[in-house]
Design a protein around this motif. Structure first.
Motif, mmCIF file in Angstrom:
data_model
loop_
_atom_site.group_PDB
_atom_site.id
_atom_site.type_symbol
_atom_site.label_atom_id
_atom_site.label_comp_id
_atom_site.label_asym_id
_atom_site.label_seq_id
_atom_site.Cartn_x
_atom_site.Cartn_y
_atom_site.Cartn_z
ATOM 1 N N VAL A 118 0.850 -1.192 0.000
ATOM 2 C CA VAL A 118 0.000 0.000 0.000
ATOM 3 C C VAL A 118 0.886 1.242 0.000
ATOM 4 O O VAL A 118 2.043 1.203 0.424
ATOM 5 C CB VAL A 118 -0.948 0.043 1.221
ATOM 6 C CG1 VAL A 118 -1.904 -1.128 1.199
ATOM 7 C CG2 VAL A 118 -0.166 0.074 2.520
ATOM 8 N N VAL A 119 0.334 2.344 -0.492
ATOM 9 C CA VAL A 119 1.023 3.635 -0.441
ATOM 10 C C VAL A 119 0.790 4.239 0.940
ATOM 11 O O VAL A 119 -0.338 4.308 1.410
ATOM 12 C CB VAL A 119 0.500 4.590 -1.531
ATOM 13 C CG1 VAL A 119 1.025 6.000 -1.312
ATOM 14 C CG2 VAL A 119 0.910 4.091 -2.914
ATOM 15 N N VAL A 120 1.865 4.676 1.578
ATOM 16 C CA VAL A 120 1.756 5.310 2.893
ATOM 17 C C VAL A 120 2.119 6.799 2.841
ATOM 18 O O VAL A 120 1.953 7.502 3.831
ATOM 19 C CB VAL A 120 2.641 4.590 3.934
ATOM 20 C CG1 VAL A 120 2.114 3.193 4.206
ATOM 21 C CG2 VAL A 120 4.099 4.537 3.479
ATOM 22 N N TYR A 121 2.613 7.252 1.675
ATOM 23 C CA TYR A 121 2.953 8.664 1.499
ATOM 24 C C TYR A 121 2.895 8.942 0.002
ATOM 25 O O TYR A 121 3.712 8.438 -0.767
ATOM 26 C CB TYR A 121 4.349 8.953 2.053
ATOM 27 C CG TYR A 121 4.760 10.410 2.062
ATOM 28 C CD1 TYR A 121 4.660 11.169 3.226
ATOM 29 C CD2 TYR A 121 5.258 11.029 0.923
ATOM 30 C CE1 TYR A 121 5.053 12.504 3.255
ATOM 31 C CE2 TYR A 121 5.645 12.356 0.936
ATOM 32 C CZ TYR A 121 5.540 13.090 2.103
ATOM 33 O OH TYR A 121 5.926 14.411 2.114
ATOM 34 N N MET A 122 1.896 9.726 -0.425
ATOM 35 C CA MET A 122 1.760 10.035 -1.844
ATOM 36 C C MET A 122 2.726 11.161 -2.223
ATOM 37 O O MET A 122 2.707 12.220 -1.588
ATOM 38 C CB MET A 122 0.315 10.442 -2.143
ATOM 39 C CG MET A 122 0.071 10.833 -3.590
ATOM 40 S SD MET A 122 0.626 9.585 -4.778
ATOM 41 C CE MET A 122 -0.391 8.197 -4.303
ATOM 42 N N VAL A 123 3.542 10.926 -3.228
ATOM 43 C CA VAL A 123 4.514 11.931 -3.673
ATOM 44 C C VAL A 123 4.003 12.664 -4.909
ATOM 45 O O VAL A 123 3.901 13.893 -4.923
ATOM 46 C CB VAL A 123 5.887 11.285 -3.953
ATOM 47 C CG1 VAL A 123 6.873 12.349 -4.453
ATOM 48 C CG2 VAL A 123 6.441 10.620 -2.699
ATOM 49 N N TYR A 124 3.645 11.918 -5.965
ATOM 50 C CA TYR A 124 3.138 12.539 -7.190
ATOM 51 C C TYR A 124 1.623 12.688 -7.085
ATOM 52 O O TYR A 124 0.875 11.755 -7.349
ATOM 53 C CB TYR A 124 3.498 11.699 -8.409
ATOM 54 C CG TYR A 124 4.965 11.669 -8.776
ATOM 55 C CD1 TYR A 124 5.866 12.586 -8.253
ATOM 56 C CD2 TYR A 124 5.450 10.720 -9.673
ATOM 57 C CE1 TYR A 124 7.211 12.550 -8.596
ATOM 58 C CE2 TYR A 124 6.799 10.680 -10.022
ATOM 59 C CZ TYR A 124 7.665 11.593 -9.484
ATOM 60 O OH TYR A 124 9.000 11.550 -9.828
ATOM 61 N N ASN A 125 1.181 13.893 -6.718
ATOM 62 C CA ASN A 125 -0.252 14.126 -6.559
ATOM 63 C C ASN A 125 -0.974 14.149 -7.899
ATOM 64 O O ASN A 125 -2.173 13.885 -7.962
ATOM 65 C CB ASN A 125 -0.469 15.446 -5.805
ATOM 66 C CG ASN A 125 -1.915 15.726 -5.505
ATOM 67 O OD1 ASN A 125 -2.584 16.438 -6.253
ATOM 68 N ND2 ASN A 125 -2.407 15.180 -4.397
ATOM 69 N N ARG A 126 -0.270 14.479 -8.952
ATOM 70 C CA ARG A 126 -0.824 14.421 -10.320
ATOM 71 C C ARG A 126 -0.148 13.291 -11.069
ATOM 72 O O ARG A 126 1.059 13.076 -10.928
ATOM 73 C CB ARG A 126 -0.528 15.725 -11.077
ATOM 74 C CG ARG A 126 -1.547 16.819 -10.909
ATOM 75 C CD ARG A 126 -1.037 18.132 -11.455
ATOM 76 N NE ARG A 126 -0.582 18.070 -12.843
ATOM 77 C CZ ARG A 126 -1.279 18.558 -13.882
ATOM 78 N NH1 ARG A 126 -2.451 19.116 -13.683
ATOM 79 N NH2 ARG A 126 -0.793 18.510 -15.099
ATOM 80 N N TYR A 233 -3.642 9.390 -9.430
ATOM 81 C CA TYR A 233 -2.440 9.817 -8.722
ATOM 82 C C TYR A 233 -1.260 9.096 -9.380
ATOM 83 O O TYR A 233 -1.430 8.296 -10.303
ATOM 84 C CB TYR A 233 -2.535 9.465 -7.237
ATOM 85 C CG TYR A 233 -3.548 10.304 -6.494
ATOM 86 C CD1 TYR A 233 -3.190 11.540 -5.952
ATOM 87 C CD2 TYR A 233 -4.862 9.878 -6.335
ATOM 88 C CE1 TYR A 233 -4.117 12.325 -5.278
ATOM 89 C CE2 TYR A 233 -5.797 10.653 -5.660
ATOM 90 C CZ TYR A 233 -5.421 11.879 -5.134
ATOM 91 O OH TYR A 233 -6.333 12.657 -4.468
ATOM 92 N N GLY A 234 -0.054 9.360 -8.896
ATOM 93 C CA GLY A 234 1.131 8.758 -9.496
ATOM 94 C C GLY A 234 1.910 7.914 -8.512
ATOM 95 O O GLY A 234 1.360 7.033 -7.852
#
Length: 354
Positions: A118-126, A233-234
């Protein structure tokens, strides 16, 4: 033996026992009062690609001791694709990495619960997916792609999402042809008119064009998926479900350290690129600094991030994005938000506002 000798022997034995008991008691007391031994957790972390400016914050965090402060010994390896990051973490070769949340959606839709990272910190919001064409091209709208030949690496994620983009924008996807090439030839084949447009990862192609002495702002026309209805998201920080279950404090420490590195890179891009250059002296520092700044401006700091903070996202938008991925890849089900994103490990909002 005389009575005196026997008495002396008994006294000597009692003294030895007393000394032994006292030493043992003292040792136990010291063990209880001493601080526990410091333990460092080794973590193997895989990037999405070869070293670029968009990886500088990991090395800046490492040089500044942020992982060490969290008692994490982080091994960072280069990668070969943001979707492959998910595969590698899922296989157990790595406990964490920088990978594509959309690849997590695809895996979560077909695998048992609790087996997918799972993602725990989104970096690329777009999402960085885009269609690019030459500014001199007759392709001035997405509809103009009909009847044209587009380029993409075989299995490229931007190409895979094209049908969803087409449906949202009234394009007949059956009227678009595709030519496949190696990833490093995408820009060259567009510039030499071997394809009319290319489906690309913008943060990569933008700088590759600069490297070929093309001005990506003046000489290229961009159609960013995020500007045309695609909610995706990316890349973000992904971790294995095992690490979350068994060592949640390590996950929280990993997120804190990376967040500090990202904030430092935003504040001082030159320091970040210097840290990257110490890992890979052959990089073009000026080019990679521009790549870093482009990614920060285009993908990382968005209006949504100014509201929810770095690392977080909108559950409503992610639900929409999951539906778009399900449709594009004909998945058997749409995973829930909690199956692909876990915000429990994020630092406080006040620390994450850009």
């Amino acid at each position: 033996m005389s009575a005196l000798a026997l008495t002396s022997q008994r006294v000597w034995r009692q003294a030895l026992v007393a000394v032994s008991f006292t030493a043992a008691s003292l040792g136990a007391a010291m063990a209880q009062s001493a601080p526990p031994a410091s333990t460092t957790t080794p973590i193997k972390f895989v990037l999405d690609w070869k070293l670029q400016g968009v990886h500088a914050w990991y090395y800046l965090a490492q040089e500044r001791g942020y992982f060490a402060q969290e008692k994490i010994a982080l091994q960072i390896d280069t990668g070969d694709g943001s979707a492959n990051t998910i595969t590698k973490v899922m296989a157990g070769a790595y406990q964490a990495g920088f990978g594509d949340i959309n690849a997590i959606v695809q895996n979560a839709a077909t695998r048992p619960a609790g087996t997918v990272p799972v993602v725990v910190y989104m970096v690329y919001n777009r999402t960085p997916f885009a269609i690019m064409t030459k500014a001199s091209s007759p392709i001035k709208t997405l509809k103009d792609l009909e009847g044209r030949t587009l380029g993409s690496p075989a299995g490229g994620a931007a190409m895979k999402m094209f049908p969803a983009l087409a449906e949202l924008n009234g394009i007949d996807a059956s009227k678009v042809s595709w030519t496949h090439m190696a990833p490093n030839l995408q820009e060259q084949m567009l510039l030499t008119d071997q394809v009319a447009a290319s489906a690309v990862f913008s943060v990569t192609s933008y700088l590759n064009l600069i490297g070929q002495r093309v001005d990506p702002d003046k000489d290229i026309r961009w159609f960013h998926y995020a500007d045309h209805g695609i909610a995706l998201y990316g890349n973000g920080i992904v971790v294995s479900p095992t690490l979350i279950k068994e060592q949640p404090q390590v996950v929280a420490g990993l997120v804190r350290a990376i967040h500090k590195g990202l904030r430092d890179a935003m504040a001082n891009p030159d320091a970040a690129i210097e840290a990257l250059a110490r890992q890979e002296p052959l990089i073009n520092k000026a080019l990679e600094k521009r790549r870093l700044q482009y990614a920060l401006q285009q993908l990382v700091v968005t209006p949504e991030v100014r509201r929810v903070g770095l690392g977080d996202l909108s559950d409503e938008r992610l639900t929409k994005a999951i539906g778009q991925v399900q449709q594009a890849f004909e998945l058997p089900r749409a995973p829930a938000v909690a199956e692909v994103f876990d915000r429990r490990f994020l630092p406080p909002l006040a620390d994450r506002l850009p």
